[in-house]
Design a protein around this motif. Structure first.
Motif, PDB file in Angstrom:
ATOM      1  N   SER A   3      45.974  37.922  48.411  1.00  0.00           N
ATOM      2  CA  SER A   3      46.890  37.393  47.418  1.00  0.00           C
ATOM      3  C   SER A   3      46.184  36.356  46.546  1.00  0.00           C
ATOM      4  O   SER A   3      46.535  35.191  46.535  1.00  0.00           O
ATOM      5  CB  SER A   3      48.096  36.779  48.107  1.00  0.00           C
ATOM      6  OG  SER A   3      47.671  35.738  48.954  1.00  0.00           O
ATOM      7  N   ILE A   4      45.199  36.781  45.812  1.00  0.00           N
ATOM      8  CA  ILE A   4      44.458  35.879  44.932  1.00  0.00           C
ATOM      9  C   ILE A   4      45.189  35.789  43.608  1.00  0.00           C
ATOM     10  O   ILE A   4      45.562  36.792  43.014  1.00  0.00           O
ATOM     11  CB  ILE A   4      43.022  36.395  44.701  1.00  0.00           C
ATOM     12  CG1 ILE A   4      42.253  36.395  46.004  1.00  0.00           C
ATOM     13  CG2 ILE A   4      42.323  35.548  43.664  1.00  0.00           C
ATOM     14  CD1 ILE A   4      40.863  36.953  45.876  1.00  0.00           C
ATOM     15  N   GLU A   5      45.421  34.567  43.171  1.00  0.00           N
ATOM     16  CA  GLU A   5      46.025  34.342  41.865  1.00  0.00           C
ATOM     17  C   GLU A   5      44.898  34.069  40.881  1.00  0.00           C
ATOM     18  O   GLU A   5      44.150  33.119  41.045  1.00  0.00           O
ATOM     19  CB  GLU A   5      46.988  33.156  41.916  1.00  0.00           C
ATOM     20  CG  GLU A   5      48.253  33.431  42.687  1.00  0.00           C
ATOM     21  CD  GLU A   5      49.122  34.492  42.023  1.00  0.00           C
ATOM     22  OE1 GLU A   5      49.208  34.501  40.780  1.00  0.00           O
ATOM     23  OE2 GLU A   5      49.676  35.313  42.759  1.00  0.00           O
ATOM     24  N   PHE A   6      44.787  34.899  39.875  1.00  0.00           N
ATOM     25  CA  PHE A   6      43.732  34.752  38.882  1.00  0.00           C
ATOM     26  C   PHE A   6      44.261  34.035  37.647  1.00  0.00           C
ATOM     27  O   PHE A   6      45.380  34.262  37.220  1.00  0.00           O
ATOM     28  CB  PHE A   6      43.205  36.124  38.451  1.00  0.00           C
ATOM     29  CG  PHE A   6      42.422  36.834  39.511  1.00  0.00           C
ATOM     30  CD1 PHE A   6      41.105  36.509  39.745  1.00  0.00           C
ATOM     31  CD2 PHE A   6      43.004  37.831  40.269  1.00  0.00           C
ATOM     32  CE1 PHE A   6      40.372  37.160  40.715  1.00  0.00           C
ATOM     33  CE2 PHE A   6      42.288  38.490  41.242  1.00  0.00           C
ATOM     34  CZ  PHE A   6      40.964  38.157  41.463  1.00  0.00           C
ATOM     35  N   ALA A  14      35.804  37.689  37.498  1.00  0.00           N
ATOM     36  CA  ALA A  14      35.979  38.753  38.492  1.00  0.00           C
ATOM     37  C   ALA A  14      35.795  40.133  37.866  1.00  0.00           C
ATOM     38  O   ALA A  14      35.189  41.026  38.473  1.00  0.00           O
ATOM     39  CB  ALA A  14      37.355  38.644  39.137  1.00  0.00           C
ATOM     40  N   ALA A  15      36.303  40.323  36.651  1.00  0.00           N
ATOM     41  CA  ALA A  15      36.163  41.621  35.984  1.00  0.00           C
ATOM     42  C   ALA A  15      34.700  41.930  35.677  1.00  0.00           C
ATOM     43  O   ALA A  15      34.246  43.069  35.853  1.00  0.00           O
ATOM     44  CB  ALA A  15      36.994  41.647  34.706  1.00  0.00           C
ATOM     45  N   GLU A  16      33.950  40.914  35.245  1.00  0.00           N
ATOM     46  CA  GLU A  16      32.519  41.130  34.985  1.00  0.00           C
ATOM     47  C   GLU A  16      31.770  41.423  36.279  1.00  0.00           C
ATOM     48  O   GLU A  16      30.888  42.288  36.311  1.00  0.00           O
ATOM     49  CB  GLU A  16      31.931  39.915  34.279  1.00  0.00           C
ATOM     50  CG  GLU A  16      32.392  39.776  32.845  1.00  0.00           C
ATOM     51  CD  GLU A  16      31.944  38.486  32.191  1.00  0.00           C
ATOM     52  OE1 GLU A  16      31.510  37.554  32.907  1.00  0.00           O
ATOM     53  OE2 GLU A  16      32.048  38.413  30.953  1.00  0.00           O
ATOM     54  N   LEU A  86      33.875  39.254  45.246  1.00  0.00           N
ATOM     55  CA  LEU A  86      34.020  37.830  45.553  1.00  0.00           C
ATOM     56  C   LEU A  86      32.692  37.219  45.962  1.00  0.00           C
ATOM     57  O   LEU A  86      32.396  36.068  45.628  1.00  0.00           O
ATOM     58  CB  LEU A  86      35.070  37.631  46.647  1.00  0.00           C
ATOM     59  CG  LEU A  86      36.496  38.015  46.239  1.00  0.00           C
ATOM     60  CD1 LEU A  86      37.438  37.867  47.420  1.00  0.00           C
ATOM     61  CD2 LEU A  86      36.971  37.196  45.058  1.00  0.00           C
ATOM     62  N   GLU A  87      31.853  37.997  46.648  1.00  0.00           N
ATOM     63  CA  GLU A  87      30.520  37.512  47.022  1.00  0.00           C
ATOM     64  C   GLU A  87      29.661  37.307  45.782  1.00  0.00           C
ATOM     65  O   GLU A  87      28.951  36.313  45.668  1.00  0.00           O
ATOM     66  CB  GLU A  87      29.860  38.525  47.964  1.00  0.00           C
ATOM     67  CG  GLU A  87      28.518  38.099  48.470  1.00  0.00           C
ATOM     68  CD  GLU A  87      27.942  39.131  49.417  1.00  0.00           C
ATOM     69  OE1 GLU A  87      26.790  39.562  49.178  1.00  0.00           O
ATOM     70  OE2 GLU A  87      28.638  39.509  50.379  1.00  0.00           O
ATOM     71  N   GLN A  88      29.759  38.239  44.834  1.00  0.00           N
ATOM     72  CA  GLN A  88      28.981  38.108  43.603  1.00  0.00           C
ATOM     73  C   GLN A  88      29.473  36.912  42.779  1.00  0.00           C
ATOM     74  O   GLN A  88      28.695  36.260  42.093  1.00  0.00           O
ATOM     75  CB  GLN A  88      29.085  39.386  42.784  1.00  0.00           C
ATOM     76  CG  GLN A  88      28.145  39.415  41.623  1.00  0.00           C
ATOM     77  CD  GLN A  88      28.011  40.796  41.026  1.00  0.00           C
ATOM     78  OE1 GLN A  88      28.722  41.721  41.380  1.00  0.00           O
ATOM     79  NE2 GLN A  88      27.098  40.940  40.105  1.00  0.00           N
ATOM     80  N   MET A  89      30.756  36.599  42.883  1.00  0.00           N
ATOM     81  CA  MET A  89      31.316  35.447  42.180  1.00  0.00           C
ATOM     82  C   MET A  89      31.048  34.153  42.944  1.00  0.00           C
ATOM     83  O   MET A  89      31.369  33.073  42.460  1.00  0.00           O
ATOM     84  CB  MET A  89      32.832  35.605  42.030  1.00  0.00           C
ATOM     85  CG  MET A  89      33.254  36.697  41.100  1.00  0.00           C
ATOM     86  SD  MET A  89      35.039  36.975  41.141  1.00  0.00           S
ATOM     87  CE  MET A  89      35.679  35.382  40.687  1.00  0.00           C
TER      88      MET A  89
END
Length: 114
Positions: A3-6, A14-16, A86-89
């Motif tokens: 439940s991540i709120e962006f 996140a999209a990139e 998420l790891e890349q971010m």
């Protein structure tokens, strides 16, 4: 972390990261009898370039549309893809970290007085 709120900024990030993650996937294709390795095109199929363009728009309405599009896309992705993105971010859940990990923000055990 389901439940991540962006926000618009985090959705762009996140999209990139998702686009890079999906582009790293490759598949083999036979072209004129030769095996050719092709880059993944799932990002285009999911309309990620259009979503990123909306998120970067100068118009608040288009940014909100892009945010809604990305938030509706996120739950459809696999847990493994969520982890990679998420790891890349460089996002992490401090509760899931090992005790010895410096990012866990916990106090270390007191030294043994010997």
């Amino acid at each position: 972390m389901d439940s991540i709120e962006f926000s618009v900024e985090t959705a762009i990030e996140a999209a990139e990261a998702l686009q890079k993650t999906l582009a790293q996937r490759t598949h083999r294709k036979k072209i004129m009898g030769q095996d050719v390795i092709r880059p993944g095109q799932l990002g285009e199929a999911l309309r990620l370039p259009a979503i990123i363009a909306k998120l970067r728009s100068k118009q608040a309405r288009r940014r909100e549309e892009g945010l809604d599009d990305f938030q509706s896309l996120w739950p459809t992705l696999s847990p493994a893809t969520h982890e990679k993105v998420l790891e890349q971010m460089e996002w992490y859940d401090p509760r899931a970290l090992d005790w010895e990990d410096k990012r866990s923000n916990r106090r270390s055990a007191p030294p043994n007085p010997e």
